[in-house]
Scaffold this active site. Structure first.
Site, PDB file in Angstrom:
ATOM      1  CB  SER A 161      31.592  35.246  47.981  1.00 33.14           C
ATOM      2  OG  SER A 161      31.811  33.841  47.602  1.00 33.14           O
ATOM      3  NE  ARG A 176      29.725  45.126  57.987  1.00 35.43           N
ATOM      4  CZ  ARG A 176      30.670  44.210  58.709  1.00 35.43           C
ATOM      5  NH1 ARG A 176      31.739  43.617  58.117  1.00 35.43           N
ATOM      6  NH2 ARG A 176      30.527  44.122  59.864  1.00 35.43           N
ATOM      7  CG  ASP A 215      34.476  33.405  48.114  1.00 35.27           C
ATOM      8  OD1 ASP A 215      34.394  33.546  49.493  1.00 35.27           O
ATOM      9  OD2 ASP A 215      34.810  34.194  47.523  1.00 35.27           O
TER      10      ASP A 215
HETATM   11  C1  BGC Z   1      33.716  38.719  51.696  1.00 37.01           C
HETATM   12  C2  BGC Z   1      33.817  37.482  51.734  1.00 37.01           C
HETATM   13  C3  BGC Z   1      34.425  36.608  50.803  1.00 37.01           C
HETATM   14  C4  BGC Z   1      35.662  37.273  49.980  1.00 37.01           C
HETATM   15  C5  BGC Z   1      36.397  37.016  48.775  1.00 37.01           C
HETATM   16  C6  BGC Z   1      34.856  39.670  50.831  1.00 37.01           C
HETATM   17  O1  BGC Z   1      34.516  40.802  50.403  1.00 37.01           O
HETATM   18  O2  BGC Z   1      33.334  39.827  52.588  1.00 37.01           O
HETATM   19  O3  BGC Z   1      32.600  36.893  52.211  1.00 37.01           O
HETATM   20  O4  BGC Z   1      34.745  35.518  50.936  1.00 37.01           O
HETATM   21  O5  BGC Z   1      35.393  38.805  49.528  1.00 37.01           O
HETATM   22  O6  BGC Z   1      35.407  36.789  47.728  1.00 37.01           O
END
Ligand code: BGC
Length: 497
Positions: A161, A176, A215
């Protein structure tokens, strides 16, 4: 002037200053409109070919997930799912029964602090830890499958995620880190390869990482698997899942986009998908990075300080930094420190250095504390007193607590109002509310803030009604809590791989 007069004056000055702070955090109807239309423009730019909409630029990444269909609950099979998204790593096996139900076994481990906090940690250290935990789980629960796996590979869906530039269903390079991770060595590398290599080195080469997912995509798929297109028994109206989103430590969302509109996919790829009869693909928007250029987002001094002084990715994920659970407490901490500097709060401490250590420590104030203060209706705000004492070792007067509650409510309301923006924008861009006569839509959500923060969902609804969707649009939106995205959702991705 008596001692009481001095106090009364200070209380008054504090209330006046808090009025100003609350105003700075207010989002009105016209701001909601401006934000919603800018969000729609940003989605379009993010779908453009690389260069204009390139994921490493400041634009909203809008990442094609390579998932092209929604499950309907009849899917079956046994799959492995691994989940890295915060301070925990979860590995599970999921058996889909094909009747919207499933069974699951799992092992959850907290990521060792040294992997999160120490400088110079390498990808190898992180991913070998994940592979070792995977080995522990499989030996405990599925020793039999490991032996069988020699002939039939065990398919694993990996929920990762963080923003990745996805190249296909089973490959993606990290753009990143967010949410406190900071292993620089991983940026630009394919996280599926990193994980697979460590699994192989652990003697687990029968486990194949066949799908990489976010996610939000998992949440969307698992919501579709659980509910399908549900028909209300009362009205007969059909409500269709259209968005998967997370409002927790971080925030993000995904939705189904027409393949014709995803210009960043090469013509060749789009033609191939069309030949296969595919019309749509799930896009992981990475909306945490909406308006990194700060063209329309509200900006307070606190937002700037948090981004520039305290966050590991300054200049990025600025929308997330105004919304998510990881930042709500930090915003409050910054406001409190500022009001102390102005000699309006905690005046028993003469200098910044004298303030309790925890109040001076970035990210020490958890959003859970805010959730207690938000609804504190006890005499003299006793609950708030207890919370601030316990979490920050910070003594307060009843008047200070009353004002702190106003600040907390302004921060959470701004968070919920901003959270409505991507939902309204996606519904407008996709025309989801007008696909069927009287059609309704479901938003599958997961995350601690949307699930547990008191009033968050109803404030979000207030904002949807004020947004360009209007009250009629808002009434057709069903906000549903969707669980197990990273288990069931990842399993469903592994199934289509
Ligand atoms: C991430 C996402 C993720 C979200 C929720 C963000 O900081 O960049 O990829 O889906 O958090 O977990």
């Amino acid at each position: 002037m008596t001692f009481e007069d001095v106090h009364a004056r200070r209380d008054q000055a504090l209330s006046k200053r808090v009025d100003e702070v609350c105003k700075e955090f207010t989002i009105d109807k016209s701001k909601l409109e401006e934000l919603t239309y800018h969000f729609i423009d940003s989605m379009k730019i993010g779908l453009e070919p690389q260069g204009k909409g390139h994921a490493t630029s400041k634009n909203m990444p809008m990442i094609p997930s390579f998932v092209t269909a929604k499950p309907n609950g009849t899917e079956t099979g046994l799959f492995l799912a691994a989940d890295l998204g915060g301070t925990n790593f979860r590995i599970c096996s999921v058996e889909l029964h094909g009747d919207h139900s499933f069974t699951m076994q799992q092992l959850k481990s907290s990521i060792p602090e040294e992997l999160l906090e120490e400088e110079g940690v390498t990808s190898h250290e992180l991913f070998s830890y994940l592979a070792r935990r995977t080995a522990v789980f499989l030996k405990k629960h599925h020793d039999d499958l490991l032996k069988d796996g020699e002939s039939t590979p065990l398919k694993l869906g990996f929920t990762f995620s963080f923003p990745v530039e996805q190249k296909g269903l089973d490959s993606g390079t990290l753009i990143r880190w967010t949410k406190g991770f900071n292993i620089q060595d991983t940026v630009g590398k394919d996280v599926v390869q990193l994980y697979q290599k460590e699994l192989d080195d652990q003697g687990l080469s029968s486990v194949k990482v066949v799908a990489l997912t976010n996610d939000t995509v998992g949440t969307f798929l698992s919501h579709c698997y659980n509910s399908g297109d549900s028909v209300s028994s009362l009205s007969g109206e059909i409500s269709e899942p259209v968005i998967g989103c997370i409002f927790g430590t971080g925030t993000n969302g995904c939705y189904l986009e027409k393949i014709d509109n995803i210009k960043k996919l090469s013509e060749e790829v789009r033609d191939k998908l069309r030949e296969e009869g595919k019309t749509h693909m799930i896009i992981n928007t990475e909306w945490g990075s909406f308006d990194n250029e700060l063209k329309v987002l509200p900006v307070t001094k606190y937002d700037i300080d948090i981004d520039q002084k305290y966050s590991p990715n300054p200049g990025y994920h600025l929308f997330e930094k105004r919304i998510s659970g990881m930042f709500m407490g930090e915003i409050l901490r910054n406001v409190l420190v500022q009001l102390h500097k102005e000699r309006l709060l905690f005046c028993q401490y003469k200098t910044y250095e004298q303030l309790p250590h925890r109040l001076r420590t970035p990210f020490e104030l958890n959003s859970e504390v805010l959730s207690h203060i938000e609804i504190d209706d006890s005499t003299d705000f006793r609950e708030t007193e207890l919370c601030l004492n316990q979490s920050l070792r910070l003594p307060t007067t009843p008047h200070e607590r009353q004002e702190i509650q106003r600040i907390v409510r302004a921060i959470s309301r701004r968070s919920a109002f901003l959270s409505a923006v991507p939902i309204a924008a996606i519904l407008i861009k996709t025309g989801a509310l007008h696909k069927r006569f009287h059609g309704e839509v479901e938003i599958g959500c997961d995350g601690s803030v949307v699930e547990y923060y008191p009033g968050f969902r109803s404030m979000l609804r207030d904002a949807l009604a004020l947004s360009p969707l209007g009250p009629e649009g808002e009434r057709k939106v069903h906000i549903k809590i969707a669980k197990d995205g990273s288990g069931v959702g990842a399993a469903l991705c592994a199934l289509v791989a």
